[in-house]
Design an enzyme around this catalytic site. Sequence first.
Site, PDB file in Angstrom:
ATOM      1  N   ALA A 520       0.803  -1.224   0.000  1.00  0.00           N
ATOM      2  CA  ALA A 520       0.000   0.000   0.000  1.00  0.00           C
ATOM      3  C   ALA A 520       0.836   1.275   0.000  1.00  0.00           C
ATOM      4  O   ALA A 520       0.286   2.367   0.116  1.00  0.00           O
ATOM      5  CB  ALA A 520      -0.925  -0.008   1.225  1.00  0.00           C
ATOM      6  N   ILE A 642      -0.150   2.125 -13.300  1.00  0.00           N
ATOM      7  CA  ILE A 642       1.256   1.778 -13.141  1.00  0.00           C
ATOM      8  C   ILE A 642       2.064   3.075 -13.122  1.00  0.00           C
ATOM      9  O   ILE A 642       2.114   3.807 -14.104  1.00  0.00           O
ATOM     10  CB  ILE A 642       1.723   0.862 -14.297  1.00  0.00           C
ATOM     11  CG1 ILE A 642       0.897  -0.436 -14.322  1.00  0.00           C
ATOM     12  CG2 ILE A 642       3.217   0.571 -14.168  1.00  0.00           C
ATOM     13  CD1 ILE A 642       0.937  -1.260 -13.057  1.00  0.00           C
ATOM     14  N   ASN A 644       5.446   3.349 -12.515  1.00  0.00           N
ATOM     15  CA  ASN A 644       6.723   3.175 -13.197  1.00  0.00           C
ATOM     16  C   ASN A 644       6.825   1.728 -13.676  1.00  0.00           C
ATOM     17  O   ASN A 644       7.058   0.815 -12.881  1.00  0.00           O
ATOM     18  CB  ASN A 644       7.882   3.519 -12.239  1.00  0.00           C
ATOM     19  CG  ASN A 644       9.239   3.366 -12.901  1.00  0.00           C
ATOM     20  OD1 ASN A 644       9.479   2.423 -13.663  1.00  0.00           O
ATOM     21  ND2 ASN A 644      10.151   4.273 -12.606  1.00  0.00           N
ATOM     22  N   LYS A 646       8.983  -0.014 -15.220  1.00  0.00           N
ATOM     23  CA  LYS A 646      10.231  -0.761 -14.994  1.00  0.00           C
ATOM     24  C   LYS A 646      10.297  -1.284 -13.552  1.00  0.00           C
ATOM     25  O   LYS A 646      10.604  -2.450 -13.311  1.00  0.00           O
ATOM     26  CB  LYS A 646      11.437   0.144 -15.284  1.00  0.00           C
ATOM     27  CG  LYS A 646      12.763  -0.578 -15.191  1.00  0.00           C
ATOM     28  CD  LYS A 646      13.938   0.343 -15.406  1.00  0.00           C
ATOM     29  CE  LYS A 646      14.218   0.576 -16.888  1.00  0.00           C
ATOM     30  NZ  LYS A 646      15.453   1.385 -17.078  1.00  0.00           N
ATOM     31  N   GLY A 717       3.495  -4.998  -4.669  1.00  0.00           N
ATOM     32  CA  GLY A 717       4.580  -5.583  -3.877  1.00  0.00           C
ATOM     33  C   GLY A 717       4.399  -7.050  -3.552  1.00  0.00           C
ATOM     34  O   GLY A 717       5.372  -7.770  -3.374  1.00  0.00           O
ATOM     35  N   GLU A 718       3.176  -7.495  -3.439  1.00  0.00           N
ATOM     36  CA  GLU A 718       2.958  -8.846  -2.925  1.00  0.00           C
ATOM     37  C   GLU A 718       2.208  -9.765  -3.874  1.00  0.00           C
ATOM     38  O   GLU A 718       2.326 -10.985  -3.788  1.00  0.00           O
ATOM     39  CB  GLU A 718       2.237  -8.761  -1.576  1.00  0.00           C
ATOM     40  CG  GLU A 718       3.159  -8.173  -0.522  1.00  0.00           C
ATOM     41  CD  GLU A 718       2.457  -7.664   0.714  1.00  0.00           C
ATOM     42  OE1 GLU A 718       2.477  -8.356   1.725  1.00  0.00           O
ATOM     43  OE2 GLU A 718       1.899  -6.541   0.672  1.00  0.00           O
TER      44      GLU A 718
HETATM   45 MO1  MOS Z   1       4.729  -6.621   3.855  1.00  0.00          MO
HETATM   46  S1  MOS Z   1       4.602  -8.485   4.708  1.00  0.00           S
HETATM   47  O1  MOS Z   1       3.110  -6.107   4.059  1.00  0.00           O
HETATM   48  O2  MOS Z   1       5.847  -5.701   4.690  1.00  0.00           O
END
Ligand code: MOS
Length: 754
Positions: A520, A642, A644, A646, A717-718
């Site tokens: 986030a 998006i 960036n 890259k 990120g996840e």
């Molecule tokens: Mo991540 S596990 O939400 O830092």
Amino acid sequence: MTPEIRLTEAPAHLRHSSNIGQPFTRRDGILKVTGKAPYAADHHPPRMLFAVLAVSTVARGRVTFLDIDAAKSHPGVVDVMTPAHKPPLAEDPDAKTNPFMFRMELLQNDSVRYANQPIAVVIAETLEAATEGAALLAPKYETLTPRIGLDAGESFIPPSVGVGHPAVVEQGDVEAGLAAAARTIEAIYETPAQYHNPMEPHAITATWDRDKLSIDTPSQGLAMAQSRIAGLFGIAPENVHIRSPFLGGGFGCKGFISGPQILGIMAARLVNRPVKLVLRREQMYGPVGYRSPTRQRLRIGADAAGLLTALEHSAKTVSSTFDDFFEPAADASHTLYASPVIRTAQEAVRVDSGTPLFMRAPGEATGSIALESAIDEMAWAFRMDPLEFRIMNDAEVEPISGKPFSSKALHDCYVRGAERFGWERRPLSPRQMHDDAGFLIGWGMGTATFPALMFQGNARAVVRADGRGVVEIGAHDMGQGAWTALAQIAADGLGLDIDSVEFRSGASDLPDAGIAGGSAHTATAGLAIHNAGAAVIAKLADLATRDERSSLFGAGNAGVIARDGRLFRRDDETRSESYADILARAGLAEVEASGTSAVDPAAQAEYAMHAHGAVFAEVKVDPDLGQIRVTRMVGAFAAGRIINPKLVRSQLFGGMIWGVSFALHEEAVVDRRSGRVMNANLAEYHVPVNADVPSMDILTIEEHDPHVNALGIKGVGEIGITGSAGAVANAVWHATGVRVRRFPIRIDDLVTPR
Ligand code: MOS
């Protein structure tokens, strides 16, 4: 192309710029590859001493003896911090006044709650002396049999899981749903304990100046760390200065300040000199969190056409004996598949380990590998293509909440990903493909999803008399590229070129950017920056449009456009004025404003917000030796706007590689007798190296989500780890016909199937 960013407040000034969406190379890249980016352990304040932890070699009991004299008499050793000799704390480290206040081992007593728990700290003039001093302590223990593993004791239903979700969620009658099914499956999947292994271990350099504390330490959550430290030491938060410009990885273990970091601060207090404390790799396996093991049972039913009638996902996990973190693995079944009956249930047992913690895609990663394996098994029960089976059972509204998705481009992910991969050539049955060398080839897929979250954040923006901008935010770059992506948002927010904006970040005396977690951070920090920029432009517009001497006089109702350091009348772009001229005429050195980000409760109430994706994997398996190689992966992801491309590709690569790791490599092996992690190092704790990483192709599917936040950012990120682990597992099944349900999949699983 020049994207247009619309302000949310009237009058509707526009800002134009072209920074968002550009594949800029990370701005800190050269500093990093030339070794000029300072990490916490690179700091050597004058008169600094080295602190080394002595950690417990037993998992349960108490310390009965430490040879403090031996340690102290070692040349160079300055002091030994123990439960009997330590600076006072203003707060009990075992107090828990909010769920995110994790308990710490700060030498409060002689008890040992897990292996690798800090039991003393040796402070010396050199690292070598401190290390030798710690070894000389030669602790003795009174030991109890440790409780280890998923069957360690009585299980219980936690009061809540993850970030406070209910442990049990039930919609409809599972038994009735299963009874109504034409086919059912029931399967149990097991995932191992995994440890965060960022390249940079937890490290701290701490300096006290009376009641002021100055520290260099990696943090994914500066403001929370600041207030936790302030509370523990009884000082004002503004007296705690944390610098954290670069993190050598976090994965969640640097989200909260950890016990060892606090011990470094205590050591500096004790000797009244600056102190550096760096965890050794094996010391990462205990006091700083981990992903707990899970055992998950999936029961799924579907009618004769293959439409789900019931989906039950039960997960068992572990937590420590002294604190609460419960991996929310079963929650993974809330979102993707349309079943009229869904039940998720989570239980836990207490074990003698450190407290588990958030680790990249907590719950989603563990739950997704089980769910995606089970869906694959269900498709095979119907002899249906697993992609078609997923599309058929794809939820149009989020099944558990009944809310429509704020946007959902999953179908595009399925179609475009499958096309890029060549999925249509996949034979339905396993063991049908092999290469010229005789290796079995298998193709598998998994669906990816992750919630689109946003927290509260603050930023400050300035336009100076020279027309240049400054944006300040205490954001966190743990390698994901926040310095770059947020600077792009900052530049667009002020209608400036990225090189005309000074972006200041990574320190606790800057505005609180919340936590870099839950995928986030770009949304949280980005929206705060965006709103701060909007407020500055509104002030500049006010100055110009109310001033008879400005060519923009009277344009207030029409609004202005901010672009390239100038304001233009929206209804007549031939009339414009530069920021520098506006400020000069007003006699101002700068215009400054703050911005905040916060979720819109109305949108949250109305919509389910998630990013989506589809991952396709090819594996080759040696039919005689069982060795598995992932040879090819395609991931298609729809994750909102998006910022960036890259950096986003890098994030998704990283997530997908972790998916490979989850399916095939990672496992912390715990000795049941001692309670110690036997492979607490990077030689025997396997993670993929370059040779294990296949050719990877990433497609980002364009998605405009107008509800998630004003910039349409969802976070990446996840999500890459979800779907990917299942895709690899399903490909192994397709290659071999062997369904392995205990992860990671091992050679012996294929050579001698269980
Ligand atoms: Mo991540 S596990 O939400 O830092």
